[in-house]
Design an enzyme around this catalytic site. Structure first.
Site, PDB file in Angstrom:
ATOM      1  N   LYS A  31     -11.363  19.205   1.301  1.00 19.40           N
ATOM      2  CA  LYS A  31     -12.214  18.973   0.145  1.00 19.40           C
ATOM      3  C   LYS A  31     -13.340  19.993   0.013  1.00 19.40           C
ATOM      4  CE  LYS A  31     -11.319  14.013  -0.291  1.00 19.40           C
ATOM      5  NZ  LYS A  31     -10.178  13.949   0.611  1.00 19.40           N
ATOM      6  N   GLU A  39     -21.623  13.950  -0.532  1.00 21.12           N
ATOM      7  CA  GLU A  39     -21.743  14.089  -1.980  1.00 21.12           C
ATOM      8  C   GLU A  39     -22.828  13.163  -2.509  1.00 21.12           C
ATOM      9  OE1 GLU A  39     -18.104  13.099  -3.858  1.00 21.12           O
ATOM     10  OE2 GLU A  39     -17.179  15.056  -3.529  1.00 21.12           O
ATOM     11  N   ARG A  60       0.552  16.312  -4.959  1.00 23.65           N
ATOM     12  CA  ARG A  60       1.750  15.476  -4.836  1.00 23.65           C
ATOM     13  C   ARG A  60       1.832  14.565  -6.056  1.00 23.65           C
ATOM     14  NH1 ARG A  60      -0.908  10.760  -3.929  1.00 23.65           N
ATOM     15  NH2 ARG A  60      -2.734  10.804  -2.586  1.00 23.65           N
TER      16      ARG A  60
END
Length: 628
Positions: free
Chosen positions: A116, A200, A297
């Site tokens: 990430k 975050e 995916r």
């Protein structure tokens, strides 16, 4: 075109892939563990190969076994589904090295978007807006604490290699950060083998908006519009829909264009999803929507995109993997109506949503004007080894209101027993005025939980119906000299006695059989009657005086809510504890569950040790009430 395909997965996604592959004339090969020997995907495939014991790390996560199964069966390609090895770049490379076709993103894209922190840096360079936070390499607790303090609370701790809601913790205050970080790192290490995290800023009115993208080997990339996955519990999606409610055309165009730029930045091939977090405090706006991550995916919620676009995404995956260009250009794609998906989980909402395992003696899923994706059948079982999702129920209608009403009606008829499910919870969520108005964010469930939890006791109507049915069935059994039998819906025109005591959940009530002749859709399984009300399955038996009760453990007993492993024990025998104090932590299905003291008292008994495996309802500790 690929002629034979091995599906390196299980459950509903394996069945989903098999369905499309077989419709395209492709021979399918399933793989299975000990626990899945009789599973639906094994029965549906043209061929199946056993790959090891029940734990995923010894079967579905062993790349060598999967590739060997493909070679042994003559499969030309491997489709990883989602989860397991679907975003494992090393596995993708091993598949190619074995001379097989990989139906998925390239190893380059997987690596670029798999971590990430690196993905966010890449997206920022590509002009895609990203959420404020800390992506640094210094993973010391002191540095992470300092960064969180500087960002300002609340913050979100996320595993760098995370996904599926695992390895995430929301932290409200600086004093809570250290414990949350330690727990997050443990869970991340257990789930992904990597305990690194990023920090975050936590958006206070967050909407989870994601865009389906698709690329081919000819340089084409398109989007198939957005999905809204804001209805979540513990960062796990529960209800998803497309398109996003309240999305205007200007904002849609901006977000979808950003998603295409993100995919192009990594030369993306195949099906992928760009996930955004939106601050919806002032509605959906492009300038308040930020990139979170990319899933390289197929997504669990892909059916809602298929329903509004008329596209079979698995077919597209197989065509692109075969070297074909995308079947449609961007200007050939459009939105038709509204679709909603609800995930039916084997879990008990009234017990903190703890997963439920066991045999599926009753599995009644609706049929008709909706789409059901499942990997289990009645008579099968939900095991503790894999994800507890039983099925996905998807509806498509002209309007969002019509779709909500249709899905809520269908969910009410879902009957599963003795495994507990969230069906009743889903019904209440769908019928909640806030959901209907589109006033949702990722905190919706937590904020409305009290009103969303399903009933724990059957209604008077259900009790009456149960008493009539049990009385009639027992009388019929006595007359025939036979045993209880499973029957379908029954209408009773008479009863052999005037009153009967029925028991459900350990509580018994006497019912007047002469008060009415109700119709019931209950089912008799051996000597137990199962009746479904608004998605909740209630089991009834005839209550006999002096019979042993089925209530909870004695006062102060701390029982294991499910099979699992003891991660840590925070107390010792003889310790004084206060109500709510942490006693121990369990790990089950890759999630951590904390057990706390039910009241002030003393640890009178302790039967748990870190690392020990425990079974459901095992007595882990006993708290003795304090004086006064």
């Amino acid at each position: 075109m690929i002629r034979s395909l091995l599906i390196a997965n299980r459950g509903e996604i394996a069945c989903r892939i098999i369905r499309t592959a077989q419709a395209m004339g492709i021979r399918t090969v399933a793989v299975y563990s000990d626990a899945d020997a009789g599973a639906l995907h094994v029965r549906q495939a043209d061929e199946a190969v056993h790959i090891g014991p029940s734990p995923a790390r010894e079967s579905y996560l062993v790349a060598e076994k999967i590739i060997a199964a493909a070679k042994a069966t003559g499969a030309e390609a491997i489709h990883p589904g989602y989860g397991f090895l679907s975003e494992n770049a090393e596995f993708a490379e091993a598949v190619a090295a074995a001379g097989l076709i990989w139906v998925g993103a390239t190893p380059h894209s997987i690596r670029a978007m798999g971590l990430k922190d690196a993905a966010k840096k890449l997206m920022a360079e590509a002009g895609v807006p990203v959420t404020p936070g800390y992506l640094g390499q210094d993973q010391s607790p002191a540095r992470l604490q300092a960064e969180a303090d500087a960002i300002g609370y609340p913050v979100l701790i996320k595993a760098v290699a995370g996904g599926g809601g695992k390895g995430m913790r929301r932290v409200e205050a600086s004093a809570d950060f250290a414990d949350a970080l330690a727990s997050c790192k443990r869970e991340a290490a257990a789930s992904f083998g990597d305990d690194r995290v990023l920090i975050e800023k936590y958006i206070l009115s967050p909407r989870h908006i994601e865009v389906q993208v698709f690329g081919d080997t000819h340089g084409n990339v398109v989007h198939l519009f957005e999905r809204d996955c804001s209805l979540q519990r513990r960062h796990q999606k529960v209800i998803e829909e497309a398109p996003a409610p309240g999305m205007d055309e200007v904002t849609r165009a901006a977000i979808c264009a950003a998603a295409v730029r993100a995919a192009e930045a990594v030369d993306y091939v195949g099906a992928g999803t760009i996930e955004f977090i939106a601050d919806a405090s002032d509605g959906l706006r492009a300038d308040r929507t930020w990139f979170m991550e990319m899933n390289t995916r197929l997504q669990v919620e892909h059916p809602v995109t298929e329903e509004i676009t008329g596209v079979d995404l698995v077919e597209w995956q197989l065509r692109v993997a075969s070297g074909e260009p995308l079947p449609k250009r961007q200007d050939e794609l459009s939105i038709d109506g509204h679709a909603i998906e609800a995930r039916l989980y084997a879990e008990n909402p009234n017990s903190g949503f703890l997963p439920s395992t066991g045999d599926l003696s009753v599995l009644d899923l609706p049929h008709g004007a909706l789409r059901v994706e499942t990997g289990v059948v009645e008579g099968g079982a939900v095991t503790p080894f894999y994800d507890p999702m039983i099925a996905k129920l998807i509806v498509h209608a002209e309007t969002r209101d019509a779709a909500i009403e249709m899905l809520a009606d269908e969910m009410e008829s879902v009957g599963v027993w003795p495994v507990a499910t969230n069906a009743g919870f889903l019904v209440r969520a769908l019928r909640h005025p806030g959901f209907g108005s589109g006033a949702i964010d990722t905190g919706f469930i937590a904020a409305n939980l009290e009103n969303l939890l399903p009933a724990t006791e059957p209604s008077d109507a259900a009790l009456t119906a149960a008493a009539h049915t049990l009385a009639w069935a027992e009388s019929d059994m006595a007359a025939s000299g036979g045993a209880w039998a499973e029957v379908g819906p029954i209408r009773l025109n008479a009863a052999p006695r005037s009153r009967l005591m029925v028991a459900s959940g350990g509580a018994a009530r006497e019912v007047n059989l002469l008060a009415g002749e109700p119709e019931t859709a209950g089912r008799l399984i051996d000597n137990t009657l199962v009746i479904v009300e608004e998605g909740n399955a209630f089991a009834f038996t005839r209550h006999r005086a002096g019979a042993a009760g089925t209530g909870a453990a004695a006062d102060g007993a701390i029982l294991s809510p499910m099979p699992g492993r003891v991660l840590s024990v925070e107390v010792a025998a003889g310790d004084a504890v206060v109500k709510g104090q942490k006693l121990l932590t369990l790990e089950a299905m890759k999630m951590e569950h904390t057990l706390t003291a039910p009241f002030d008292g003393t640890v009178a008994e302790l039967n748990a040790a870190a690392g020990a495996q425990v079974q459901v309802e095992a007595l882990l500790a006993r708290i003795e009430r304090g004086e006064g």
